[in-house]
Scaffold this active site. Structure first.
Site, PDB file in Angstrom:
ATOM      1  N   ARG A  39       2.872   2.702  -9.002  1.00 30.31           N
ATOM      2  CA  ARG A  39       3.400   1.360  -9.266  1.00 30.31           C
ATOM      3  C   ARG A  39       2.355   0.425  -9.864  1.00 30.31           C
ATOM      4  O   ARG A  39       2.698  -0.584 -10.481  1.00 30.31           O
ATOM      5  CB  ARG A  39       4.043   0.776  -8.003  1.00 30.31           C
ATOM      6  CG  ARG A  39       5.380   1.442  -7.675  1.00 30.31           C
ATOM      7  CD  ARG A  39       6.030   0.819  -6.466  1.00 30.31           C
ATOM      8  NE  ARG A  39       5.275   1.025  -5.255  1.00 30.31           N
ATOM      9  CZ  ARG A  39       5.448   2.046  -4.414  1.00 30.31           C
ATOM     10  NH1 ARG A  39       6.381   2.934  -4.648  1.00 30.31           N
ATOM     11  NH2 ARG A  39       4.704   2.182  -3.347  1.00 30.31           N
ATOM     12  N   GLU A  80      -3.164   7.619   7.376  1.00 34.63           N
ATOM     13  CA  GLU A  80      -2.866   7.619   8.805  1.00 34.63           C
ATOM     14  C   GLU A  80      -2.968   9.045   9.362  1.00 34.63           C
ATOM     15  O   GLU A  80      -3.560   9.288  10.406  1.00 34.63           O
ATOM     16  CB  GLU A  80      -1.457   7.046   9.009  1.00 34.63           C
ATOM     17  CG  GLU A  80      -1.186   6.625  10.424  1.00 34.63           C
ATOM     18  CD  GLU A  80       0.239   6.082  10.562  1.00 34.63           C
ATOM     19  OE1 GLU A  80       0.907   5.860   9.535  1.00 34.63           O
ATOM     20  OE2 GLU A  80       0.661   5.901  11.714  1.00 34.63           O
TER      21      GLU A  80
HETATM   22  P1  AMP Z   1      -3.254   1.303   1.195  1.00 35.58           P
HETATM   23  O1  AMP Z   1      -4.187   2.354   0.650  1.00 35.58           O
HETATM   24  O2  AMP Z   1      -2.995   1.482   2.670  1.00 35.58           O
HETATM   25  O3  AMP Z   1      -3.712  -0.085   0.851  1.00 35.58           O
HETATM   26  O4  AMP Z   1      -1.841   1.559   0.544  1.00 35.58           O
HETATM   27  C1  AMP Z   1      -1.576   1.064  -0.701  1.00 35.58           C
HETATM   28  C2  AMP Z   1      -0.562   1.894  -1.457  1.00 35.58           C
HETATM   29  O5  AMP Z   1       0.507   2.353  -0.630  1.00 35.58           O
HETATM   30  C3  AMP Z   1       0.029   1.045  -2.530  1.00 35.58           C
HETATM   31  O6  AMP Z   1      -0.135   1.733  -3.762  1.00 35.58           O
HETATM   32  C4  AMP Z   1       1.479   0.848  -2.165  1.00 35.58           C
HETATM   33  O7  AMP Z   1       2.280   1.156  -3.266  1.00 35.58           O
HETATM   34  C5  AMP Z   1       1.756   1.785  -1.002  1.00 35.58           C
HETATM   35  N1  AMP Z   1       2.301   1.110   0.205  1.00 35.58           N
HETATM   36  C6  AMP Z   1       1.710   1.047   1.427  1.00 35.58           C
HETATM   37  N2  AMP Z   1       2.456   0.398   2.313  1.00 35.58           N
HETATM   38  C7  AMP Z   1       3.576   0.016   1.669  1.00 35.58           C
HETATM   39  C8  AMP Z   1       4.758  -0.725   2.043  1.00 35.58           C
HETATM   40  N3  AMP Z   1       4.946  -1.207   3.284  1.00 35.58           N
HETATM   41  N4  AMP Z   1       5.686  -0.949   1.095  1.00 35.58           N
HETATM   42  C9  AMP Z   1       5.516  -0.475  -0.164  1.00 35.58           C
HETATM   43  N5  AMP Z   1       4.447   0.228  -0.578  1.00 35.58           N
HETATM   44  C10 AMP Z   1       3.480   0.476   0.311  1.00 35.58           C
END
Ligand code: AMP
Length: 170
Positions: free
Chosen positions: A58, A95
């Site tokens: 995205r 996770e």
């Molecule tokens: P992080 O590495 O935990 O910051 O996760 C970021 C990536 O996971 C991003 O590219 C988001 O597209 C996706 N992501 C994580 N949590 C969500 C959520 N609650 N809703 C939509 N996309 C999420």
């Protein structure tokens, strides 16, 4: 327009307990999509940006038009195994288990000013790994820009070395 009103919450997707922020409802609204890109462009207004890095998948949706607006190049940071030429890789914790993100080794030249774009900042693991790839190629990070930040996950705490901007916070 309040961009927040165009984001849809999907409960228990992709698994139980997660509230997924669905941005397709923003993207299909031409006024909202343009406003989001306008606000992202404003974040680095007046700065010279050589490359926008978009994070799969995205992040591509925002990163590519942002690069066009800024007059810079676009570089994809992709999941393992998608890029055809020689890559550098960075593993990061999820996770459960790990993920690996890759960039082409020749994607960024030392000293280039780089803006990293993604749709959402959650724990910050994905963008931190991407920032490490950029820096290992000698790129200078001008900023990290997101449409959405999930504040309660405190992703910013691991990104204190960088200017971080999110258009919508939850
Ligand atoms: P992080 O590495 O935990 O910051 O996760 C970021 C990536 O996971 C991003 O590219 C988001 O597209 C996706 N992501 C994580 N949590 C969500 C959520 N609650 N809703 C939509 N996309 C999420």
């Amino acid at each position: 327009m309040n961009l927040r009103d165009t984001i849809r919450d999907i409960k228990d997707f992709p698994k139980k307990g997660i509230v997924f922020k669905d941005i397709t409802t923003l993207l299909k609204d031409p006024v909202a999509f343009r406003q989001a890109l306008d606000e992202m462009t404003d974040v680095v207004r007046g700065q010279k940006i050589d490359i926008v890095v978009g994070i799969e998948s995205r992040g591509f949706i925002f990163g590519a038009p942002l690069a066009d607006r800024l007059g810079s190049g676009f570089v994809p940071a992709r999941k393992l195994g998608k890029l055809p030429d020689e890559t550098i890789q960075e593993e990061y914790a999820l996770e459960y288990g790990t993920n690996t993100i890759e960039m082409h080794r020749d994607a960024i030249q030392p000293g280039m000013r780089v803006l990293i774009a993604d749709d959402l900042l959650a724990t910050g693991g994905t963008v931190e790994a991407t920032a490490k790839l950029v820096e290992s190629l000698g790129g200078e990070i001008a900023g990290l820009v997101f449409l959405i930040e999930l504040k309660f996950l405190n992703g910013r705490s691991r990104l204190t070395r960088y200017p971080v901007t999110a258009l919508i916070e939850y």
